[in-house]
Design an enzyme around this catalytic site. Structure first.
Site, mmCIF file in Angstrom:
data_model
loop_
_atom_site.group_PDB
_atom_site.id
_atom_site.type_symbol
_atom_site.label_atom_id
_atom_site.label_comp_id
_atom_site.label_asym_id
_atom_site.label_seq_id
_atom_site.Cartn_x
_atom_site.Cartn_y
_atom_site.Cartn_z
ATOM 1 N N TYR A 119 0.856 -1.203 0.000
ATOM 2 C CA TYR A 119 0.000 0.000 0.000
ATOM 3 C C TYR A 119 0.879 1.235 0.000
ATOM 4 C CZ TYR A 119 -3.284 3.517 1.731
ATOM 5 O OH TYR A 119 -4.050 4.634 1.889
ATOM 6 N N GLU A 207 -3.755 7.318 -3.865
ATOM 7 C CA GLU A 207 -3.655 6.057 -3.129
ATOM 8 C C GLU A 207 -3.417 4.936 -4.135
ATOM 9 O OE1 GLU A 207 -6.231 4.508 0.545
ATOM 10 O OE2 GLU A 207 -7.242 4.203 -1.359
#
Ligand code: GDP
Ligand code: MN
Length: 401
Positions: A119, A207
């Site tokens: 991530y 993101e």
């Protein structure tokens, strides 16, 4: 302003971030063609990804019953069938709410075998007033969940905006992500590209979830941004004219688009009492007081400090287009605003729309006497509120009756 995954990936790729090869399409036929050429180039698995402004697509379900807004296929024929099931259908995910979103576009791209999901995000940390890079070894799931269960697996790097991201910071994140050998340099380059994209586009959020380690055709590990979510800062769009073109009105609530044409700050909510207020603070207080007396606001609407008669009329038209609205509360404090302008706008809007719903008006401030006279002489049935509390109580009662 949110943009689509395919648009975010174009901005990222232009700054050196590696993304899977593929294209965007609007028809199942075109999806088949893209898949066929990717397969001819050596791809063995093809990802078909619904483009909507919401995440959780992988685990989403279409209203038709078809499962998955992100799917992997082996042949161009399967891609064609999958694309047919997605395009023109409504996808419901954890983030869309029960009404879901209509899928109009798909990414068709090579789907590499994933070795590990990571991530990576860049956002603004309001606490330190600085950009922050957030990274985690736990990719592919909600970062909120990771933060709650295993916060030690989230790493943060605060950036000095005057200096920008330093190479050592990019390398440190790469190492914290568990990257080793050649992947450290790849990671630092990718992280730098993501940060540059964030800074140069005035983004509020980028993101990458998941950021993946894959095994390339040369059998070497490679870092690839498999997903990308990106929001741009509305207040900076004036200096980003090329990015403004990425706006997809199909993803925005139609009434909010209409409102933005008149410079009205309108956000639809799910209650029954429409509010028309000047000033964001007063609008929030008005919503609170409606709730306090047991009602539910149908919207947030700030007509601004110096609204014109045209804006007030447009505001009325917009709130009346919401079928849930059962009553209207106008709460105006005329500091700069002339109360008579509001009153004239209300009178003409009510006549124009033939509105029959209970209307409670509380006017106070600049030129209030003239405003009250205009309303009284309009011949309309208007309930007048003496104070904010009185007006809120009256509109809640009128709607309940
Ligand atoms: P989201 O559900 O809206 O966040 O959409 P994603 O693009 O993140 O896709 C959901 C999941 O599908 C990912 O976490 C991956 O596990 C899987 N996935 C997506 N694209 C690919 C791909 O190209 N290859 C493989 N093997 N899996 C993929
Ligand atoms: Mn994702």
């Amino acid at each position: 302003m949110n943009i689509h995954e395919y648009q975010a990936k174009e901005l990222l790729a232009a700054r050196g971030v590696v993304i899977p090869r593929g294209s965007v399409c609007e028809t199942a036929e075109h999806a088949r063609e893209i898949a066929a050429s990717l397969i001819a180039e050596g791809e063995t698995l093809i990802a078909v990804k619904s483009q909507i402004h919401a995440g959780g697509r992988g685990k989403g379900t279409f209203k038709s019953g078809y499962k998955g807004g992100v799917k992997l296929f082996k042949t161009a024929e399967e891609v064609h069938a999958g694309a047919s099931a997605m395009l023109g259908n409504v996808l419901v995910t954890k983030q869309t709410g029960p009404e879901g979103r209509l899928v109009r576009k798909l990414i068709v791209a090579g789907a590499p075998a994933i070795e590990k999901e990571l991530y990576l995000a860049v956002l603004l940390d309001r606490g330190s007033s600085r950009p922050v890079i957030m990274a985690s070894t736990e990719g592919g799931m909600d970062i909120e969940e990771v933060a709650a269960r295993t916060p030690e697996r989230i790493f943060k790097e605060t950036i000095d905006p005057a200096v920008g991201l330093m190479p050592y910071q990019a390398r440190r994140i790469a190492v914290q992500l568990g990257l080793r050998g050649d992947l450290i340099a790849q990671g630092a380059k990718l992280i730098t590209g993501v940060y540059r994209t964030w800074a140069e586009t005035d983004a509020s959020l980028i993101e990458i979830n998941p950021l993946c380690i894959i095994i390339g055709a040369d059998a070497k590990p490679k870092l690839v941004a498999l997903d990308a979510k990106m929001s741009l800062e509305d207040n900076a769009l004036f200096r980003q004219p090329t990015l403004l073109e990425l706006r997809d009105l199909g993803e925005e609530a139609p009434l909010e688009i209409e409102a933005s044409k008149f410079n009205l700050n309108y956000i639809k909510l799910d209650g029954t009492i429409a509010c028309l207020v000047n000033g964001a603070g007063l609008a929030m207080a008005t919503m609170d007081i409606i709730q306090h007396f047991g009602g539910r606001p149908a919207n947030f609407l700030d007509v601004g400090g110096g609204a014109s008669k045209e804006q007030v009329t447009a505001a009325f038209r917009i709130i009346l287009q919401d079928p849930n609205v059962k009553g209207i509360l106008v709460n105006i404090f005329g500091g700069i605003m002339d109360c008579n302008v509001i009153a004239t706008g209300i009178a003409s809007a009510v006549k124009e729309t033939g509105m029959k719903l209970p209307l409670v008006v509380r006017l106070e401030g600049n030129n209030v006497q003239a405003g009250k006279r205009t309303l009284a002489e309009s011949g309309l049935t208007i309930i007048s509120g003496d104070s904010m509390a009185d007006a809120a109580r009256k509109v809640v009662q009128a709607v309940a009756a």
